[in-house]
Write a protein that holds these residues in place. Structure first.
Motif, PDB file in Angstrom:
ATOM      1  N   GLU A  81      -6.111  -5.434   5.826  1.00  0.00           N
ATOM      2  CA  GLU A  81      -4.821  -4.779   5.987  1.00  0.00           C
ATOM      3  C   GLU A  81      -4.541  -4.309   7.413  1.00  0.00           C
ATOM      4  O   GLU A  81      -5.395  -3.709   8.066  1.00  0.00           O
ATOM      5  CB  GLU A  81      -4.764  -3.559   5.058  1.00  0.00           C
ATOM      6  N   ASP A 101       0.892   2.533   3.595  1.00  0.00           N
ATOM      7  CA  ASP A 101       0.059   3.672   3.212  1.00  0.00           C
ATOM      8  C   ASP A 101       0.942   4.910   3.040  1.00  0.00           C
ATOM      9  O   ASP A 101       0.560   6.034   3.376  1.00  0.00           O
ATOM     10  CB  ASP A 101      -1.030   3.928   4.253  1.00  0.00           C
ATOM     11  N   ASN A 111      -2.585  -1.431   8.755  1.00  0.00           N
ATOM     12  CA  ASN A 111      -2.132  -0.202   8.111  1.00  0.00           C
ATOM     13  C   ASN A 111      -1.019   0.462   8.905  1.00  0.00           C
ATOM     14  O   ASN A 111      -1.099   0.601  10.124  1.00  0.00           O
ATOM     15  CB  ASN A 111      -3.326   0.752   7.960  1.00  0.00           C
ATOM     16  N   HIS A 114       0.857  -1.196   0.000  1.00  0.00           N
ATOM     17  CA  HIS A 114       0.000   0.000   0.000  1.00  0.00           C
ATOM     18  C   HIS A 114       0.889   1.240   0.000  1.00  0.00           C
ATOM     19  O   HIS A 114       1.328   1.705   1.052  1.00  0.00           O
ATOM     20  CB  HIS A 114      -0.909  -0.024   1.230  1.00  0.00           C
ATOM     21  N   ALA A 124      -8.778  -2.015   3.093  1.00  0.00           N
ATOM     22  CA  ALA A 124      -7.739  -1.100   3.561  1.00  0.00           C
ATOM     23  C   ALA A 124      -8.175  -0.422   4.862  1.00  0.00           C
ATOM     24  O   ALA A 124      -9.356  -0.128   5.047  1.00  0.00           O
ATOM     25  CB  ALA A 124      -7.455  -0.049   2.497  1.00  0.00           C
ATOM     26  N   HIS A 125      -7.196  -0.197   5.757  1.00  0.00           N
ATOM     27  CA  HIS A 125      -7.421   0.491   7.051  1.00  0.00           C
ATOM     28  C   HIS A 125      -8.881   0.376   7.509  1.00  0.00           C
ATOM     29  O   HIS A 125      -9.640   1.334   7.470  1.00  0.00           O
ATOM     30  CB  HIS A 125      -6.978   1.946   7.004  1.00  0.00           C
TER      31      HIS A 125
END
Length: 242
Positions: free
Chosen positions: A128, A156, A130, A7, A109-110
């Protein structure tokens, strides 16, 4: 075994239309150089709502895109991600279907930052951990166990210094996009949180930002610790785009 940051973003800011820019190749090379210095084998470039093939300098590049769905962000990583998506137009279920049709993995994601994707009943491939807020790892581990999904790690990163603050160990015989997707789906992956001094300092910085903006939703099972998970109608723009 390969170490991949799944990411990353090739430019610093997202306060304009999600589209390729002349800076992207520069950002990609900078990310690749830092990844190499930190011992990573490859990166997935997952810019918001667009994919543009880029060289990652001394490390491998895995294609990807971060899709802004109607419920939050979904990472699509693999050999053939879509080149462009319209923010907040696609339901998460449609993104998962699109990812699978293109031979890609769909990753939440997150899940506890500005997102309700975790509540969607869809055939996701992973969740994920993050790098901006690894203190939520326990929450994400429990969420992944409840859904029977593997965990991956991604920094990220929007700035090269952030690369690798969370990454994924991928158990594969070769470093190809197809092999990465297979490893994710088979659960042959493991998230790792970096512990460089810069990682620790950046965590403090992002913790303050997320506390001020109230982007993190604590899960309800933390009721003894002030859990505040509530349905959130829509998610608006990504935190990085404010």
């Amino acid at each position: 075994m390969f170490a991949l940051d799944l990411h990353t973003h090739t430019r610093f800011f997202h306060g304009f239309e999600s589209r390729p820019t002349p800076f992207d190749p520069v950002g990609a090379r900078l990310l690749g150089e830092v990844a190499h210095r930190r011992g990573l084998d490859g990166l997935a470039f997952t810019n918001h709502d667009y994919y543009e093939p880029q060289a990652a300098g001394p490390v491998a590049h895995v294609p990807g895109i971060e899709v802004t769905t109607t419920r939050g962000h979904v990472l699509v990583v693999g050999p053939d991600p879509p080149r462009f998506t319209r923010p907040e137009r696609l339901e998460p279920e449609a993104v998962v279907e699109m990812a699978h049709d293109r031979g890609c993995a769909a990753i939440i994601a997150h899940p506890y930052r500005n997102s309700t994707v975790r509540e969607v009943d869809a055939d996701f491939d992973a969740i994920e951990v993050n790098g901006k807020h690894p203190r939520t790892q326990e929450w994400v581990e429990r969420l992944a166990a409840d859904h029977g999904l593997p965990l991956v790690g991604g920094s990220d990163a929007h700035y090269p210094i952030e690369v690798g603050r969370a990454f994924t160990r991928v158990d594969a015989d070769e470093l190809t996009a197809e092999a990465v997707v297979d490893a994710i789906r088979d659960g042959d992956v493991e998230p790792v949180v970096g512990d460089f001094l810069t990682d620790r300092l950046l965590r403090r910085f992002y913790r303050r930002i997320h506390e001020q903006k109230r982007h993190l939703q604590r899960p309800a099972w933390l009721d003894g610790e002030g859990g505040t998970e509530e349905p959130t109608p829509g998610v608006g723009s990504a935190p990085d785009e404010d």
